[in-house]
Design an enzyme around this catalytic site. Sequence first.
Site, PDB file in Angstrom:
ATOM      1  N   CYS A 124      38.173  49.344  34.747  1.00  0.00           N
ATOM      2  CA  CYS A 124      38.913  48.081  34.566  1.00  0.00           C
ATOM      3  C   CYS A 124      37.920  46.962  34.268  1.00  0.00           C
ATOM      4  O   CYS A 124      37.770  45.997  35.039  1.00  0.00           O
ATOM      5  CB  CYS A 124      39.732  47.762  35.808  1.00  0.00           C
ATOM      6  SG  CYS A 124      40.788  49.122  36.302  1.00  0.00           S
ATOM      7  N   ALA A 131      37.120  44.805  31.386  1.00  0.00           N
ATOM      8  CA  ALA A 131      37.162  43.595  30.552  1.00  0.00           C
ATOM      9  C   ALA A 131      37.604  42.371  31.369  1.00  0.00           C
ATOM     10  O   ALA A 131      38.406  42.526  32.290  1.00  0.00           O
ATOM     11  CB  ALA A 131      38.136  43.804  29.394  1.00  0.00           C
ATOM     12  N   GLY A 142      32.451  40.517  33.097  1.00  0.00           N
ATOM     13  CA  GLY A 142      31.520  39.794  33.977  1.00  0.00           C
ATOM     14  C   GLY A 142      30.784  40.746  34.916  1.00  0.00           C
ATOM     15  O   GLY A 142      29.558  40.649  35.093  1.00  0.00           O
ATOM     16  N   LYS A 143      31.529  41.683  35.475  1.00  0.00           N
ATOM     17  CA  LYS A 143      30.896  42.598  36.440  1.00  0.00           C
ATOM     18  C   LYS A 143      30.102  43.673  35.710  1.00  0.00           C
ATOM     19  O   LYS A 143      29.051  44.097  36.169  1.00  0.00           O
ATOM     20  CB  LYS A 143      31.960  43.189  37.373  1.00  0.00           C
ATOM     21  CG  LYS A 143      32.631  42.097  38.187  1.00  0.00           C
ATOM     22  CD  LYS A 143      33.706  42.600  39.102  1.00  0.00           C
ATOM     23  CE  LYS A 143      34.479  41.450  39.721  1.00  0.00           C
ATOM     24  NZ  LYS A 143      35.358  40.723  38.770  1.00  0.00           N
ATOM     25  N   ASP A 192      37.441  47.176  39.934  1.00  0.00           N
ATOM     26  CA  ASP A 192      37.967  45.806  40.010  1.00  0.00           C
ATOM     27  C   ASP A 192      39.409  45.913  39.505  1.00  0.00           C
ATOM     28  O   ASP A 192      39.692  45.698  38.337  1.00  0.00           O
ATOM     29  CB  ASP A 192      37.116  44.901  39.118  1.00  0.00           C
ATOM     30  CG  ASP A 192      37.494  43.452  39.240  1.00  0.00           C
ATOM     31  OD1 ASP A 192      38.088  43.069  40.265  1.00  0.00           O
ATOM     32  OD2 ASP A 192      37.187  42.679  38.305  1.00  0.00           O
ATOM     33  N   CYS A 228      41.197  40.349  42.719  1.00  0.00           N
ATOM     34  CA  CYS A 228      41.203  38.881  42.785  1.00  0.00           C
ATOM     35  C   CYS A 228      42.583  38.449  43.282  1.00  0.00           C
ATOM     36  O   CYS A 228      43.307  37.724  42.609  1.00  0.00           O
ATOM     37  CB  CYS A 228      40.862  38.257  41.438  1.00  0.00           C
ATOM     38  SG  CYS A 228      41.907  38.789  40.084  1.00  0.00           S
TER      39      CYS A 228
HETATM   40  N1  SAM Z   1      36.184  43.536  35.938  1.00  0.00           N
HETATM   41  C1  SAM Z   1      36.564  42.506  35.000  1.00  0.00           C
HETATM   42  C2  SAM Z   1      35.513  41.431  35.010  1.00  0.00           C
HETATM   43  O1  SAM Z   1      34.803  41.269  35.993  1.00  0.00           O
HETATM   44  O2  SAM Z   1      35.367  40.749  33.986  1.00  0.00           O
HETATM   45  C3  SAM Z   1      37.959  41.965  35.292  1.00  0.00           C
HETATM   46  C4  SAM Z   1      38.986  43.059  35.354  1.00  0.00           C
HETATM   47  S1  SAM Z   1      40.649  42.548  35.396  1.00  0.00           S
HETATM   48  C5  SAM Z   1      40.844  42.155  37.074  1.00  0.00           C
HETATM   49  C6  SAM Z   1      41.494  44.065  35.295  1.00  0.00           C
HETATM   50  C7  SAM Z   1      41.338  44.827  33.984  1.00  0.00           C
HETATM   51  O3  SAM Z   1      41.856  46.130  34.188  1.00  0.00           O
HETATM   52  C8  SAM Z   1      42.113  44.276  32.798  1.00  0.00           C
HETATM   53  O4  SAM Z   1      41.229  44.062  31.732  1.00  0.00           O
HETATM   54  C9  SAM Z   1      43.120  45.384  32.456  1.00  0.00           C
HETATM   55  O5  SAM Z   1      43.362  45.486  31.064  1.00  0.00           O
HETATM   56  C10 SAM Z   1      42.407  46.592  32.982  1.00  0.00           C
HETATM   57  N2  SAM Z   1      43.246  47.750  33.341  1.00  0.00           N
HETATM   58  C11 SAM Z   1      44.487  47.731  33.892  1.00  0.00           C
HETATM   59  N3  SAM Z   1      44.897  48.990  34.137  1.00  0.00           N
HETATM   60  C12 SAM Z   1      43.896  49.808  33.735  1.00  0.00           C
HETATM   61  C13 SAM Z   1      43.734  51.236  33.721  1.00  0.00           C
HETATM   62  N4  SAM Z   1      44.677  52.046  34.181  1.00  0.00           N
HETATM   63  N5  SAM Z   1      42.575  51.730  33.225  1.00  0.00           N
HETATM   64  C14 SAM Z   1      41.614  50.911  32.745  1.00  0.00           C
HETATM   65  N6  SAM Z   1      41.718  49.574  32.726  1.00  0.00           N
HETATM   66  C15 SAM Z   1      42.844  49.035  33.217  1.00  0.00           C
END
Ligand code: SAM
Length: 411
Positions: free
Chosen positions: A229, A231, A234-235, A292, A345
């Site tokens: 997860c 995008a 940042g992490k 995340d 978050c």
């Molecule tokens: N870790 C990111 C950062 O620090 O920039 C923020 C992540 S954001 C809280 C959650 C992300 O999880 C979103 O970009 C979303 O598209 C992705 N996501 C949601 N379900 C997912 C899945 N089953 N597999 C992979 N990515 C997923």
Amino acid sequence: MTDPTRSAAFDLLTAVLDRGRPIEEALDALPAMDARDRAAGHRLAASVLRRLGTLDAVMEPFLTKRPPVPVRHVLRLGAAALLLLDSPPHAAVATAVDLARTKGLAPFAGLVNAVLRRISAGGVATLAELDAPRLDTPSWLWSAWGRDARAIATAHQQEAPIDLTLAPGAQAPEGGTELPTGSWRYPPGTRVAELSGFAEGEFWVQDAAAALPARMLAAQPGEMIADLCAAPGGKTAQLAASGARVIAVERDAKRIDRLRENLTRLSLHPGIVHADATLWQPPELLDAVLLDAPCSATGTIRRHPDVLHIKRASDVGALTKLQDKLLDAACAMLRPGGRLVYAVCSLLPAEGAARIDAALARLPLRLVPIPAYGYGVPEAVTGDFTLRTTPALWSDQGGMDGFFAARLERI
Ligand code: SAM
């Protein structure tokens, strides 16, 4: 001529409040315009969304009949200019009247003029009598936050500062303050792309609390790590900057583009995989995973006040199911002794501590207590030695986002 800032703010309010769209998505749908006007429109719409309950309560006594919703949006923008942004009254009223005309609401221009004049004369007095934190918070969130509700909602009244994470060895741009966690803080509204070192990739925007989960993972050079997860990255950037071999997994194709763009600016080159993390399997068992997880985002309301208006209590059940599936998948990716940090978050216990309790009962994982110094925020260490930040922490220095994070180890 129409003020492009007001026009953009009106379109954003319409998208969020009438169509339930996230403001980031609504920003992408705006017509092409000068970047500064777009940013100013975003800030104005955000200030209305942050204080919507209060603005409506101030307006109420001055309305003799219920105006159509788009007229309400014009009035809200006008009232925000008068009461929150200290715009000169004459200009605030004239711009709102003009906005009504350009948005096809000319028959209501007289009403907009009359109501805003009355707000300008008597609104500040009304404002002082209102319980703004309560009015600006939906009841389901107020109940979920329990005894912290007032402090959290009070912190939400203000626009958040801008925090940066520096690349290793980089110098912070001028005008910032170093926080005890190592992040650098700049005033709200700082135009990040104009700070020195932006093009050179010397820093990225990341709330001070959002920078803690990757620190909790303590990535080591050469380790094989997945950031599930990932995008907008940042992490991922923190993990990749540590010298670990990082695979960033993200399900959303559009968000992968942003992730790639961000990491390219930072000259970091982790593996990037477009996949559903509940199904993806790593090429080998991993040393560590950062999860995340997608969540209600209720910890980011200071930066994304649209969350107040588009999220519902009924959304949480589906999210906790997905969080459990992601925890199952993350656990299966780890070698014995491998480390997992789970983060959300969110300010909702159902997405935080409750998910860890359930995972510990179901999966071969043990909880690894976080150190008492809490990575610079000792106030955030819970009785269970997990991390829980809220916007009310460091309230005199601009607060921080609400995060829950726990450290786990594969047995
Ligand atoms: N870790 C990111 C950062 O620090 O920039 C923020 C992540 S954001 C809280 C959650 C992300 O999880 C979103 O970009 C979303 O598209 C992705 N996501 C949601 N379900 C997912 C899945 N089953 N597999 C992979 N990515 C997923």
